[in-house]
Each structure stands twice: as C-alpha cells, then as structure tokens.
Write a protein that holds these residues in place. Structure first.
Motif, PDB file in Angstrom:
ATOM      1  N   GLY A 214       0.785  -1.225   0.000  1.00 16.88           N
ATOM      2  CA  GLY A 214       0.000   0.000   0.000  1.00 16.88           C
ATOM      3  C   GLY A 214       0.815   1.271   0.000  1.00 16.88           C
ATOM      4  O   GLY A 214       0.257   2.373  -0.041  1.00 16.88           O
ATOM      5  N   ASP A 215       2.145   1.146   0.013  1.00 12.73           N
ATOM      6  CA  ASP A 215       3.002   2.330   0.082  1.00 12.73           C
ATOM      7  C   ASP A 215       3.974   2.390  -1.103  1.00 12.73           C
ATOM      8  O   ASP A 215       3.824   3.218  -2.001  1.00 12.73           O
ATOM      9  CB  ASP A 215       3.760   2.346   1.402  1.00 12.73           C
ATOM     10  N   TYR A 216       4.968   1.506  -1.127  1.00 11.70           N
ATOM     11  CA  TYR A 216       5.932   1.531  -2.234  1.00 11.70           C
ATOM     12  C   TYR A 216       6.651   0.195  -2.372  1.00 11.70           C
ATOM     13  O   TYR A 216       6.648  -0.643  -1.474  1.00 11.70           O
ATOM     14  CB  TYR A 216       6.962   2.653  -2.042  1.00 11.70           C
ATOM     15  N   VAL A 217       7.244   0.011  -3.545  1.00 12.57           N
ATOM     16  CA  VAL A 217       8.165  -1.092  -3.790  1.00 12.57           C
ATOM     17  C   VAL A 217       9.436  -0.463  -4.341  1.00 12.57           C
ATOM     18  O   VAL A 217       9.378   0.437  -5.182  1.00 12.57           O
ATOM     19  CB  VAL A 217       7.575  -2.134  -4.768  1.00 12.57           C
ATOM     20  N   SER A 218      10.577  -0.904  -3.841  1.00 10.22           N
ATOM     21  CA  SER A 218      11.841  -0.300  -4.269  1.00 10.22           C
ATOM     22  C   SER A 218      12.778  -1.350  -4.867  1.00 10.22           C
ATOM     23  O   SER A 218      12.777  -2.514  -4.477  1.00 10.22           O
ATOM     24  CB  SER A 218      12.535   0.397  -3.093  1.00 10.22           C
ATOM     25  N   LEU A 219      13.578  -0.880  -5.840  1.00  8.69           N
ATOM     26  CA  LEU A 219      14.556  -1.710  -6.530  1.00  8.69           C
ATOM     27  C   LEU A 219      15.918  -1.035  -6.446  1.00  8.69           C
ATOM     28  O   LEU A 219      15.997   0.196  -6.338  1.00  8.69           O
ATOM     29  CB  LEU A 219      14.171  -1.879  -8.004  1.00  8.69           C
ATOM     30  N   VAL A 220      16.980  -1.828  -6.493  1.00 12.30           N
ATOM     31  CA  VAL A 220      18.338  -1.279  -6.550  1.00 12.30           C
ATOM     32  C   VAL A 220      19.004  -1.823  -7.807  1.00 12.30           C
ATOM     33  O   VAL A 220      18.691  -2.922  -8.271  1.00 12.30           O
ATOM     34  CB  VAL A 220      19.169  -1.640  -5.305  1.00 12.30           C
ATOM     35  N   ARG A 221      19.920  -1.053  -8.349  1.00 10.44           N
ATOM     36  CA  ARG A 221      20.523  -1.462  -9.607  1.00 10.44           C
ATOM     37  C   ARG A 221      21.378  -2.721  -9.429  1.00 10.44           C
ATOM     38  O   ARG A 221      21.993  -2.950  -8.392  1.00 10.44           O
ATOM     39  CB  ARG A 221      21.345  -0.339 -10.208  1.00 10.44           C
ATOM     40  N   PHE A 222      21.390  -3.551 -10.460  1.00  9.90           N
ATOM     41  CA  PHE A 222      22.145  -4.801 -10.476  1.00  9.90           C
ATOM     42  C   PHE A 222      23.528  -4.498 -11.022  1.00  9.90           C
ATOM     43  O   PHE A 222      23.716  -4.356 -12.225  1.00  9.90           O
ATOM     44  CB  PHE A 222      21.403  -5.816 -11.345  1.00  9.90           C
ATOM     45  N   GLU A 223      24.489  -4.392 -10.130  1.00  9.80           N
ATOM     46  CA  GLU A 223      25.842  -3.969 -10.503  1.00  9.80           C
ATOM     47  C   GLU A 223      26.529  -4.955 -11.454  1.00  9.80           C
ATOM     48  O   GLU A 223      27.427  -4.568 -12.195  1.00  9.80           O
ATOM     49  CB  GLU A 223      26.700  -3.800  -9.238  1.00  9.80           C
ATOM     50  N   GLU A 224      26.123  -6.207 -11.429  1.00 12.31           N
ATOM     51  CA  GLU A 224      26.775  -7.225 -12.259  1.00 12.31           C
ATOM     52  C   GLU A 224      25.931  -7.590 -13.481  1.00 12.31           C
ATOM     53  O   GLU A 224      26.128  -8.645 -14.081  1.00 12.31           O
ATOM     54  CB  GLU A 224      27.052  -8.470 -11.422  1.00 12.31           C
ATOM     55  N   CYS A 225      24.999  -6.743 -13.856  1.00 12.68           N
ATOM     56  CA  CYS A 225      24.120  -7.031 -14.990  1.00 12.68           C
ATOM     57  C   CYS A 225      24.939  -7.186 -16.276  1.00 12.68           C
ATOM     58  O   CYS A 225      25.808  -6.370 -16.574  1.00 12.68           O
ATOM     59  CB  CYS A 225      23.101  -5.905 -15.158  1.00 12.68           C
ATOM     60  N   THR A 226      24.665  -8.248 -17.023  1.00 17.56           N
ATOM     61  CA  THR A 226      25.378  -8.487 -18.279  1.00 17.56           C
ATOM     62  C   THR A 226      24.479  -8.322 -19.494  1.00 17.56           C
ATOM     63  O   THR A 226      24.967  -8.205 -20.616  1.00 17.56           O
ATOM     64  CB  THR A 226      25.968  -9.919 -18.294  1.00 17.56           C
ATOM     65  N   LEU A 227      23.150  -8.306 -19.286  1.00 20.21           N
ATOM     66  CA  LEU A 227      22.226  -8.176 -20.408  1.00 20.21           C
ATOM     67  C   LEU A 227      22.042  -6.716 -20.813  1.00 20.21           C
ATOM     68  O   LEU A 227      21.889  -6.397 -21.984  1.00 20.21           O
ATOM     69  CB  LEU A 227      20.871  -8.791 -20.046  1.00 20.21           C
ATOM     70  N   TYR A 228      22.078  -5.821 -19.836  1.00 21.26           N
ATOM     71  CA  TYR A 228      21.922  -4.385 -20.066  1.00 21.26           C
ATOM     72  C   TYR A 228      23.084  -3.637 -19.424  1.00 21.26           C
ATOM     73  O   TYR A 228      23.766  -4.167 -18.544  1.00 21.26           O
ATOM     74  CB  TYR A 228      20.612  -3.874 -19.445  1.00 21.26           C
ATOM     75  N   ASP A 229      23.280  -2.400 -19.857  1.00 17.76           N
ATOM     76  CA  ASP A 229      24.239  -1.542 -19.175  1.00 17.76           C
ATOM     77  C   ASP A 229      23.753  -1.298 -17.759  1.00 17.76           C
ATOM     78  O   ASP A 229      22.544  -1.159 -17.522  1.00 17.76           O
ATOM     79  CB  ASP A 229      24.380  -0.200 -19.908  1.00 17.76           C
ATOM     80  N   VAL A 230      24.663  -1.239 -16.809  1.00 21.00           N
ATOM     81  CA  VAL A 230      24.293  -0.957 -15.424  1.00 21.00           C
ATOM     82  C   VAL A 230      23.686   0.443 -15.364  1.00 21.00           C
ATOM     83  O   VAL A 230      24.271   1.401 -15.880  1.00 21.00           O
ATOM     84  CB  VAL A 230      25.521  -1.054 -14.493  1.00 21.00           C
ATOM     85  N   PRO A 231      22.488   0.590 -14.769  1.00 22.78           N
ATOM     86  CA  PRO A 231      21.827   1.910 -14.742  1.00 22.78           C
ATOM     87  C   PRO A 231      22.672   2.978 -14.048  1.00 22.78           C
ATOM     88  O   PRO A 231      23.461   2.688 -13.142  1.00 22.78           O
ATOM     89  CB  PRO A 231      20.541   1.626 -13.940  1.00 22.78           C
ATOM     90  N   ASN A 232      22.508   4.219 -14.467  1.00 21.73           N
ATOM     91  CA  ASN A 232      23.172   5.339 -13.799  1.00 21.73           C
ATOM     92  C   ASN A 232      22.459   5.697 -12.501  1.00 21.73           C
ATOM     93  O   ASN A 232      23.059   6.215 -11.574  1.00 21.73           O
ATOM     94  CB  ASN A 232      23.196   6.557 -14.726  1.00 21.73           C
ATOM     95  N   THR A 233      21.159   5.435 -12.443  1.00 22.49           N
ATOM     96  CA  THR A 233      20.389   5.638 -11.216  1.00 22.49           C
ATOM     97  C   THR A 233      20.680   4.482 -10.267  1.00 22.49           C
ATOM     98  O   THR A 233      20.848   3.343 -10.707  1.00 22.49           O
ATOM     99  CB  THR A 233      18.878   5.674 -11.537  1.00 22.49           C
ATOM    100  N   GLU A 234      20.750   4.754  -8.961  1.00 24.23           N
ATOM    101  CA  GLU A 234      21.082   3.704  -8.001  1.00 24.23           C
ATOM    102  C   GLU A 234      19.856   3.008  -7.428  1.00 24.23           C
ATOM    103  O   GLU A 234      19.910   1.825  -7.080  1.00 24.23           O
ATOM    104  CB  GLU A 234      21.916   4.292  -6.847  1.00 24.23           C
ATOM    105  N   ARG A 235      18.770   3.743  -7.335  1.00 21.90           N
ATOM    106  CA  ARG A 235      17.572   3.177  -6.695  1.00 21.90           C
ATOM    107  C   ARG A 235      16.336   3.648  -7.461  1.00 21.90           C
ATOM    108  O   ARG A 235      16.223   4.816  -7.833  1.00 21.90           O
ATOM    109  CB  ARG A 235      17.508   3.625  -5.228  1.00 21.90           C
ATOM    110  N   LEU A 236      15.413   2.718  -7.709  1.00 22.60           N
ATOM    111  CA  LEU A 236      14.183   3.003  -8.430  1.00 22.60           C
ATOM    112  C   LEU A 236      13.008   2.634  -7.526  1.00 22.60           C
ATOM    113  O   LEU A 236      12.928   1.507  -7.030  1.00 22.60           O
ATOM    114  CB  LEU A 236      14.139   2.181  -9.722  1.00 22.60           C
ATOM    115  N   VAL A 237      12.119   3.603  -7.311  1.00 27.71           N
ATOM    116  CA  VAL A 237      11.013   3.407  -6.375  1.00 27.71           C
ATOM    117  C   VAL A 237       9.682   3.630  -7.086  1.00 27.71           C
ATOM    118  O   VAL A 237       9.511   4.598  -7.823  1.00 27.71           O
ATOM    119  CB  VAL A 237      11.123   4.383  -5.177  1.00 27.71           C
ATOM    120  N   PHE A 238       8.760   2.699  -6.880  1.00 28.53           N
ATOM    121  CA  PHE A 238       7.396   2.841  -7.393  1.00 28.53           C
ATOM    122  C   PHE A 238       6.491   3.076  -6.190  1.00 28.53           C
ATOM    123  O   PHE A 238       6.303   2.189  -5.359  1.00 28.53           O
ATOM    124  CB  PHE A 238       6.978   1.590  -8.164  1.00 28.53           C
TER     125      PHE A 238
END
Length: 525
Positions: A214-238
């Motif tokens: 009922g409030d939020y869900v948060s994600l953090v960037r995957f530093e070892e991602c090999t499919l995509y470039d590692v995001p420049n943003t560190e945290r993504l919140v919905f």
C-alpha cells in the motif's frame, strides 16, 4: 619558503583526495520520500540523481511474474525480470531479449538460441534448463498455462539452444515468448531458496529491494548485470498514490519524478510547465462492457440482448465521461494497431433500435448486476453505463472492488452477469483472441463463450502461412465476435499519458501498458 610551499601543496592534495573519496560513497536512502543528490563521481564526470521515484495509480502486489497480469505489477517486474522476446518500443517490433536468434522451421517447429553469459541476480548464468523450468512452472499457472499448452515437445539441444514442437502451427509463435507472465526464472534459485525469495531473482538491470504494501516497492541497480548496461540511477522506487490529484501535487512539489495516468484536467499544466512534461502514446488496451455468456440463468446469455446493449451504448458519451475525450471510440473487438485489423463498422449507436429490441425481449424493468475494479476510468465507465441503461428502464447495480478481487470473481463466480474490463494484447493477432476468447485460453472467463467454431477459426488463423487467407480469417473473427456473438461491447482505446520532471529521461510508454523504466535517470547540475 620552498619547504612551506611543499607542505601547503601536500595538504591541498590530501584535501582533494579526501573530498573525492567522500563523493564516491553511495548512501541510498531507504525512505522514498527523502530527497537525494547524485552519486557524484570525480570532478568532470556527469552526475546523476541517485533515486528516481515513479508514482503509480494502482496497487503493486507481487514480484512473481506468473501470479497476475495487472499492469502495476508487470511494470515493476519488467525492471527485474526479462523475456525470451520483447517489444522494442523505439521500433515497435518484436525482438530477442534473452534470445539471440530464432528460426521457424515449420509453423509447428521452431528453434531458438539464448544469448551467452546472461547473469541472474543470484550469480548463476542463464541456460536452457532455466527456460524449461519456467515453462514447467508456467503450465500450472492460469496466467501462462495457455501459452505453455501450445507446446507439444520441448527439445534441449545444448545449454544455449532449444527447439519446440507445437500441437498446432503458429507462424507468430515468437510473440508468445513476449508475454510478461513468461519472464524467465532461475531454476537454481528455486532449488536453493524459499519460493517467495526465488521469484525475486531475474536477469534485469534492477534487483528487488523492499515492498511496503500500500506504500511503495523499491529496486536497486544490479551492478553485475550483463544483459543491459548498469543503470546510472542507483535506486528506483514505485510509490502507490491512488488519487490523480495527489500524484500531480507530489510531482509539482518534487516528491516524485514521474506520475502514471495524470488527470486529463492536468494535461495543459504539464505540457505548458517549464519544469514538467507530458508524455503520450495511443494505447492498445480495449476497454469494454463484458458479459458472462455461460450464465444461462441470466438474460446476458442471450446474444440478442447483448446486441441490444451494443446498440444502446453511446460510446462518445462514455469516452467523455471516462477519459474527458482522450480516447478513440472502438467499432471492433480487435485493437487498431494490431496485425490484420480490419476497419469494420461494428454495431453503431442506435437508441431506437435498442429500445425496440429491449421491448421484444421483455427487458424493460430488469435488474442487471455489474462488477468492475475501483480504477477511476472503470468507475466512470460503469456509472455512465448505469445512467445510459436507466433510459431504457434497465437498472444496473454496480459493485466496485480491487483488480485482484475482480479477476478472482470473474474466474470463480458463475453467477456473474456483466463487467467492465479491458484486454491489452500484444501486436500479433493470435494474442488478441486466444487468451480471452478461445475456450482453452488462460483468460477465457473474460467471455465464457465456449464456441467450438470460434476455437477452430482461431487455431486455423494462427497456423495459416498465406497472409491473404489469414487476413480473411481474422476479419471473419472480428465480424462474428463484434456483431453476432458479442461477448463484449468494445468501447474505446484510451490515450496513455505520463507526467514527469522535464529532465528525467528513459521513460517509455508501452501501448500494451507495460511501460518501461529500465533506463530512467536524471542528470543534475
């Protein structure tokens, strides 16, 4: 003097070194409402805002791709999990995501090759065993069973290559793998973790961090991602903010960086603002009034009554009520931007004809029970439908509920009569009909028509390699479903909108509603 100068220079270098180390520290706030600065690097490099916050209208409930097809869940899951194929929103075409290449050997025989060295969040490398495991799990889930049921035999060639033999030919089978509920899961994660933790493991550029219902869900960037470039943003919140006015205020106050589904009354404020922007895209979602055709205890099981409803509805009026005019009236059950769409007339608004049909059916004075979700546009559609039917002496009782409860009711309550809902297919025509119309479709309860002739036509169209013959088949489906069987009265395809800080980039609206935020970022001064 030289000695003093050397000492001063040394102190200055130490100061610069300490300052540089301080700037590279990552202090990602756990409070999505707290302001943050960039993850600033050494002097001269581009600085990015650490945290991007997206305000969504509907509630997020699960990170498991197979548990629900609700857009609010799939938007988040799209950041953490990946599909074998997906829609490139810049080119609007189906391309490989986890798949490197594919070939149709025959309409019922396909082969695929996975991309190499794709890493899951648990550190394991994607291989064919993960695909097999995902399909085996998907066979037991209502959201994916119809897709998996198309496969007669799955053949593992090696760790990266596999083939599938289908029960029936499907020349668009590559689109099946673009279903968001078929996101590939880690077999090893399910073997070594509790299921509620294993479902969080994907291959996307973002990892699940925290969910506060009922409030939020948060994600953090995957530093070892090999499919995509590692995001420049560190945290993504919905962040869940149901009221459109509250989302707009939060955006104007800088509490969030983007908002989903702003109110049409705020479109001018967004487009004329020097600090904000309005992003738009024509949606593929078909919004409709639906009927439980299998409920023989109700008048809705009579196709003549359903046709009368179609003649009775003033769709232009409903579009104004539900979207302030920001939608295109539909004449066909099929969505406009799909392959093999035909511009048919459908059933036009004809109140006099509707009134005569209702009289012949002795429908005046009856009560019709309708259910829908509490989403703003569906509430307005239902209320407008209620008002329009009152003109014909038909009382409509409306019950509102959350989306998950609505789907549960539709799939289990056989006494359901009518409902307001939407169906958002992929680009291919088979997707449009199989799930919600075919008796073996995963969403067949969207109509419950259980029509063997229609099932056969859907299967035949999917296997037809002659494009002209295929077009004829899909036009026949459109005409028969829209004007003869009428499991739904198609109302409109809405314009999709998003409001955002003018400097935030990487926000992509998806006609199929699974909007993409993988590369959301903001460069700051």
């Amino acid at each position: 003097m030289k000695k003093i100068t050397k000492i001063l220079i040394g102190l200055m270098l130490i100061s610069v070194f300490i300052s540089g180390c301080s700037n590279t520290d990552k202090d990602v706030s756990k409070d999505p409402g707290q302001s943050n600065e960039s993850s600033s690097e050494t002097s001269g490099e581009v600085k990015y805002k650490k945290e991007i916050i997206i305000a969504i209208a509907d509630e997020f409930t699960t990170i498991d791709p197979m548990e629900t097809t609700a857009e609010s869940n799939q938007i988040v899951q799209d950041c953490t999990h990946d599909l074998l194929t997906d829609t490139n929103l810049l080119k609007m075409q189906n391309e490989g995501e986890l798949v490197d290449s594919w070939e149709m050997i025959a309409p019922d025989h396909w082969k695929f090759k996975l991309k190499e060295n794709v890493k899951f969040h648990d550190g394991t490398i994607l291989d064919v065993d993960d695909v097999m495991f995902t399909f085996e799990r998907g066979a037991e889930k209502s959201t994916t069973s119809a897709y998996v049921a198309k496969i007669k035999e799955f053949i593992k060639v090696d760790d990266l290559n596999f083939e599938v033999i289908l029960h029936n030919g499907d020349v668009d089978f590559n689109y099946v793998f673009a279903a968001n509920s078929l996101a590939i899961l880690s077999k090893e994660a399910f073997e070594t973790m509790p299921e509620e933790e294993a479902v969080k493991i994907g291959t996307g550029p973002w990892k699940f961090e925290e969910f506060v219902p009922g409030d939020y869900v948060s994600l953090v960037r995957f530093e070892e991602c090999t499919l995509y470039d590692v995001p420049n943003t560190e945290r993504l919140v919905f962040r869940m903010i149901p009221e459109a006015s509250s989302r707009m205020i939060a955006l104007e106050n800088g509490e969030v960086d983007a908002i989903m589904s702003p109110s049409p009354t705020d479109y001018n404020r967004l487009s004329e603002s020097s600090n904000l922007k309005l992003i738009t895209e024509t949606g593929r979602g078909q919004h409709f009034i639906g009927f439980n055709c299998a409920n023989t205890d109700s008048i809705v099981s009579n196709p003549e009554f359903r046709k009368a409803i179609a003649y009775a509805i003033n769709k232009e009026e409903m579009v104004l009520a539900a979207w302030d005019g920001y939608a295109q009236v539909s004449t066909s059950i099929m969505c406009r931007d799909m392959e093999y769409y035909s511009d048919i007339e459908g059933i036009p608004y004809d109140p006099e004809k509707a009134e005569n049909m209702f009289k012949e059916l002795n429908a005046e004075g009856i009560t019709l029970n309708l259910i829908t979700s509490d989403a703003s546009h569906r509430v307005k559609m239902a209320e407008n439908f209620q008002a329009q039917m009152a003109k014909y002496g038909i009382t409509v009782n409306v019950e509102f509920m959350q989306q998950a409860a609505l789907i549960e009711r539709l799939s289990t309550d056989k006494s359901t009569e009518a409902f307001v809902l939407s169906w958002t297919p992929g680009m291919n025509a088979d997707y449009m009909y199989r799930n919600p119309i075919h008796s073996q479709g995963g969403r067949s309860f969207y109509s419950n028509i259980n029509d063997l002739e229609i099932d056969t036509l859907i299967d035949a169209a999917a296997a037809e390699v002659d494009t002209a013959k295929r077009a004829e088949m899909y036009e026949e489906l459109q005409v028969r479903l829209t004007t003869e069987i009428v499991p739904w009265v198609p109302v409109a395809q809405a314009t999709l909108t998003m409001g955002a800080d003018k400097d935030v980039t990487g926000l992509l609206l998806h006609p199929g509603l699974v909007h993409q935020f993988k590369t959301a970022e903001k460069i700051i001064n």
